[in-house]
Scaffold this motif. Structure first.
Motif, PDB file in Angstrom:
ATOM      1  N   LEU A  99       0.888  -1.285  -0.133  1.00 39.16           N
ATOM      2  CA  LEU A  99       0.105  -0.029   0.148  1.00 39.16           C
ATOM      3  C   LEU A  99       0.861   1.237   0.044  1.00 39.16           C
ATOM      4  CD1 LEU A  99      -2.863   0.997   0.240  1.00 39.16           C
ATOM      5  CD2 LEU A  99      -2.715   1.013   2.567  1.00 39.16           C
ATOM      6  N   GLY A 100       1.805   1.153   0.770  1.00 38.62           N
ATOM      7  CA  GLY A 100       2.820   2.445   0.740  1.00 38.62           C
ATOM      8  C   GLY A 100       3.516   2.615  -0.899  1.00 38.62           C
ATOM      9  N   ASP A 101       3.824   1.571  -1.393  1.00 32.82           N
ATOM     10  CA  ASP A 101       4.280   1.652  -2.639  1.00 32.82           C
ATOM     11  C   ASP A 101       3.179   2.258  -3.560  1.00 32.82           C
ATOM     12  OD1 ASP A 101       6.658   0.527  -1.829  1.00 32.82           O
ATOM     13  OD2 ASP A 101       6.434  -1.658  -2.504  1.00 32.82           O
ATOM     14  N   LEU A 102       2.182   1.761  -3.498  1.00 33.05           N
ATOM     15  CA  LEU A 102       1.118   2.173  -4.349  1.00 33.05           C
ATOM     16  C   LEU A 102       0.803   3.848  -3.921  1.00 33.05           C
ATOM     17  CD1 LEU A 102      -1.565  -0.617  -4.307  1.00 33.05           C
ATOM     18  CD2 LEU A 102      -0.111  -0.001  -6.059  1.00 33.05           C
ATOM     19  N   HIS A 103       0.795   4.229  -2.834  1.00 26.76           N
ATOM     20  CA  HIS A 103       0.700   5.467  -2.519  1.00 26.76           C
ATOM     21  C   HIS A 103       1.964   6.514  -2.864  1.00 26.76           C
ATOM     22  CE1 HIS A 103      -3.019   5.663  -0.533  1.00 26.76           C
ATOM     23  NE2 HIS A 103      -2.516   4.744   0.209  1.00 26.76           N
ATOM     24  N   SER A 104       3.063   5.891  -2.870  1.00 28.23           N
ATOM     25  CA  SER A 104       4.424   6.710  -3.011  1.00 28.23           C
ATOM     26  C   SER A 104       4.617   6.772  -4.589  1.00 28.23           C
ATOM     27  CB  SER A 104       5.677   6.101  -2.293  1.00 28.23           C
ATOM     28  OG  SER A 104       6.031   4.805  -2.805  1.00 28.23           O
ATOM     29  N   GLY A 105       4.484   5.783  -5.426  1.00 26.07           N
ATOM     30  CA  GLY A 105       4.911   6.031  -6.887  1.00 26.07           C
ATOM     31  C   GLY A 105       4.084   5.119  -7.700  1.00 26.07           C
ATOM     32  N   GLY A 106       4.375   5.745  -9.242  1.00 22.54           N
ATOM     33  CA  GLY A 106       3.509   4.958 -10.109  1.00 22.54           C
ATOM     34  C   GLY A 106       4.005   3.523 -10.599  1.00 22.54           C
ATOM     35  N   ASP A 107       5.526   3.204 -10.186  1.00 21.64           N
ATOM     36  CA  ASP A 107       6.140   2.092 -10.518  1.00 21.64           C
ATOM     37  C   ASP A 107       5.312   0.803 -10.190  1.00 21.64           C
ATOM     38  OD1 ASP A 107       8.102   3.518 -11.656  1.00 21.64           O
ATOM     39  OD2 ASP A 107       9.550   3.424  -9.955  1.00 21.64           O
ATOM     40  N   ALA A 108       4.997   1.047  -8.938  1.00 28.42           N
ATOM     41  CA  ALA A 108       4.022  -0.063  -8.296  1.00 28.42           C
ATOM     42  C   ALA A 108       2.784  -0.339  -8.976  1.00 28.42           C
ATOM     43  CB  ALA A 108       3.658  -0.002  -6.840  1.00 28.42           C
ATOM     44  N   ILE A 109       2.312   0.652  -9.529  1.00 29.19           N
ATOM     45  CA  ILE A 109       0.803   0.592 -10.461  1.00 29.19           C
ATOM     46  C   ILE A 109       1.311  -0.157 -11.578  1.00 29.19           C
ATOM     47  CG2 ILE A 109      -1.163   1.856 -11.262  1.00 29.19           C
ATOM     48  CD1 ILE A 109      -0.575   3.991  -8.802  1.00 29.19           C
ATOM     49  N   GLY A 110       2.214   0.381 -12.155  1.00 28.63           N
ATOM     50  CA  GLY A 110       2.449  -0.012 -13.611  1.00 28.63           C
ATOM     51  C   GLY A 110       2.901  -1.564 -13.228  1.00 28.63           C
ATOM     52  N   GLU A 111       3.745  -1.988 -12.320  1.00 29.08           N
ATOM     53  CA  GLU A 111       3.990  -3.317 -12.163  1.00 29.08           C
ATOM     54  C   GLU A 111       2.725  -4.268 -11.948  1.00 29.08           C
ATOM     55  OE1 GLU A 111       6.439  -6.141  -8.829  1.00 29.08           O
ATOM     56  OE2 GLU A 111       6.966  -4.063  -8.927  1.00 29.08           O
ATOM     57  N   LEU A 112       1.891  -3.777 -10.904  1.00 34.30           N
ATOM     58  CA  LEU A 112       0.831  -4.599 -10.900  1.00 34.30           C
ATOM     59  C   LEU A 112      -0.180  -4.678 -12.184  1.00 34.30           C
ATOM     60  CD1 LEU A 112      -0.605  -3.228  -7.447  1.00 34.30           C
ATOM     61  CD2 LEU A 112       0.089  -5.629  -8.067  1.00 34.30           C
ATOM     62  N   ALA A 113      -0.325  -3.628 -12.987  1.00 33.72           N
ATOM     63  CA  ALA A 113      -1.090  -3.707 -14.203  1.00 33.72           C
ATOM     64  C   ALA A 113      -0.548  -4.528 -15.149  1.00 33.72           C
ATOM     65  CB  ALA A 113      -1.168  -2.281 -14.729  1.00 33.72           C
ATOM     66  N   ARG A 114       0.878  -4.612 -15.167  1.00 32.91           N
ATOM     67  CA  ARG A 114       1.440  -5.593 -16.003  1.00 32.91           C
ATOM     68  C   ARG A 114       1.048  -7.133 -15.728  1.00 32.91           C
ATOM     69  NH1 ARG A 114       4.744  -1.287 -16.142  1.00 32.91           N
ATOM     70  NH2 ARG A 114       5.448  -0.555 -18.110  1.00 32.91           N
ATOM     71  N   TYR A 115       1.498  -7.410 -14.426  1.00 33.50           N
ATOM     72  CA  TYR A 115       1.267  -8.896 -13.818  1.00 33.50           C
ATOM     73  C   TYR A 115      -0.172  -9.237 -13.972  1.00 33.50           C
ATOM     74  CZ  TYR A 115       1.616 -12.725 -10.542  1.00 33.50           C
ATOM     75  OH  TYR A 115       1.676 -13.861 -10.031  1.00 33.50           O
ATOM     76  N   GLU A 116      -1.173  -8.334 -13.436  1.00 28.54           N
ATOM     77  CA  GLU A 116      -2.412  -8.835 -13.226  1.00 28.54           C
ATOM     78  C   GLU A 116      -3.197  -8.647 -14.291  1.00 28.54           C
ATOM     79  OE1 GLU A 116      -4.149  -7.270  -9.660  1.00 28.54           O
ATOM     80  OE2 GLU A 116      -2.578  -8.408  -8.537  1.00 28.54           O
ATOM     81  N   LEU A 117      -3.164  -7.559 -15.489  1.00 28.91           N
ATOM     82  CA  LEU A 117      -3.809  -7.332 -16.262  1.00 28.91           C
ATOM     83  C   LEU A 117      -2.994  -7.331 -17.709  1.00 28.91           C
ATOM     84  CD1 LEU A 117      -5.383  -4.041 -14.754  1.00 28.91           C
ATOM     85  CD2 LEU A 117      -6.506  -6.122 -14.804  1.00 28.91           C
ATOM     86  N   GLY A 118      -2.026  -7.744 -17.808  1.00 31.29           N
ATOM     87  CA  GLY A 118      -1.331  -7.856 -19.074  1.00 31.29           C
ATOM     88  C   GLY A 118      -1.020  -6.599 -19.696  1.00 31.29           C
ATOM     89  N   TYR A 119      -0.817  -5.410 -19.144  1.00 28.06           N
ATOM     90  CA  TYR A 119      -0.551  -4.190 -19.755  1.00 28.06           C
ATOM     91  C   TYR A 119       0.714  -4.171 -20.275  1.00 28.06           C
ATOM     92  CZ  TYR A 119       0.558   0.874 -19.578  1.00 28.06           C
ATOM     93  OH  TYR A 119       0.741   2.037 -19.950  1.00 28.06           O
ATOM     94  N   VAL A 120       0.693  -3.457 -21.265  1.00 28.92           N
ATOM     95  CA  VAL A 120       1.896  -3.268 -22.172  1.00 28.92           C
ATOM     96  C   VAL A 120       2.164  -1.762 -22.404  1.00 28.92           C
ATOM     97  CG1 VAL A 120       3.354  -3.788 -24.199  1.00 28.92           C
ATOM     98  CG2 VAL A 120       1.915  -5.674 -23.412  1.00 28.92           C
ATOM     99  N   GLY A 121       3.089  -1.272 -22.062  1.00 30.70           N
ATOM    100  CA  GLY A 121       3.431   0.215 -21.960  1.00 30.70           C
ATOM    101  C   GLY A 121       3.803   0.742 -23.312  1.00 30.70           C
ATOM    102  N   GLU A 122       3.885   2.017 -23.463  1.00 28.77           N
ATOM    103  CA  GLU A 122       4.035   2.669 -24.927  1.00 28.77           C
ATOM    104  C   GLU A 122       5.554   2.314 -25.085  1.00 28.77           C
ATOM    105  OE1 GLU A 122       3.864   7.003 -26.709  1.00 28.77           O
ATOM    106  OE2 GLU A 122       2.109   6.306 -25.494  1.00 28.77           O
ATOM    107  N   GLY A 123       5.922   1.938 -26.283  1.00 29.66           N
ATOM    108  CA  GLY A 123       7.360   1.756 -26.512  1.00 29.66           C
ATOM    109  C   GLY A 123       7.911   0.453 -26.053  1.00 29.66           C
ATOM    110  N   GLU A 124       6.925  -0.337 -25.385  1.00 26.45           N
ATOM    111  CA  GLU A 124       7.489  -1.679 -25.043  1.00 26.45           C
ATOM    112  C   GLU A 124       7.058  -2.973 -25.955  1.00 26.45           C
ATOM    113  OE1 GLU A 124       7.069  -0.900 -20.287  1.00 26.45           O
ATOM    114  OE2 GLU A 124       5.495  -2.004 -21.041  1.00 26.45           O
ATOM    115  N   THR A 125       7.781  -3.849 -25.953  1.00 22.62           N
ATOM    116  CA  THR A 125       7.500  -4.974 -26.661  1.00 22.62           C
ATOM    117  C   THR A 125       7.098  -6.269 -25.764  1.00 22.62           C
ATOM    118  OG1 THR A 125       9.177  -4.391 -28.548  1.00 22.62           O
ATOM    119  CG2 THR A 125       8.289  -6.502 -28.606  1.00 22.62           C
TER     120      THR A 125
END
Length: 102
Positions: free
Chosen positions: A57-83
């Motif tokens: 929860l602290g990671d989620l509050h402090s930065g967007g890296d944790a949110i991106g990591e969760l999105a990639r792991y749980e939702l299969g999110y692929v960011g812009e410029g990523e393969t």
């Protein structure tokens, strides 16, 4: 005088019975100690899980890296410029047992 002795012996027997065998007697204390140890172990596990959740929860509050990591792991999110690469294990025919009809 004899009846006083009998009454006192009866009271002593009653007290000793409840001391050893009663609901909160000596033998019941062992069961309570065992239940206490199990509960303390359960509380320790819950405390570790709570600590991990607080850290996440602290990671989620402090930065967007944790949110991106969760999105990639749980939702299969692929960011812009990523393969995205998916590695599929090779299935061999030896691993599959043939089905025989009897």
């Amino acid at each position: 005088m004899k009846w006083v002795t009998l009454v006192l012996l009866g009271a002593l027997a009653y007290v000793h019975f409840h001391l050893w065998v009663g609901d909160e007697g000596w033998f019941h204390q062992g069961d309570l100690k065992e239940r206490l140890q199990k509960q303390l172990a359960s509380n320790e596990d819950a405390s570790q899980r709570n600590s991990a959740l607080k850290a996440e929860l602290g990671d989620l509050h402090s930065g967007g890296d944790a949110i991106g990591e969760l999105a990639r792991y749980e939702l299969g999110y692929v960011g812009e410029g990523e393969t995205f690469y998916r590695i599929v294990p090779k299935i061999t025919t030896e691993a599959i047992a043939p089905v025989t009809e009897e």
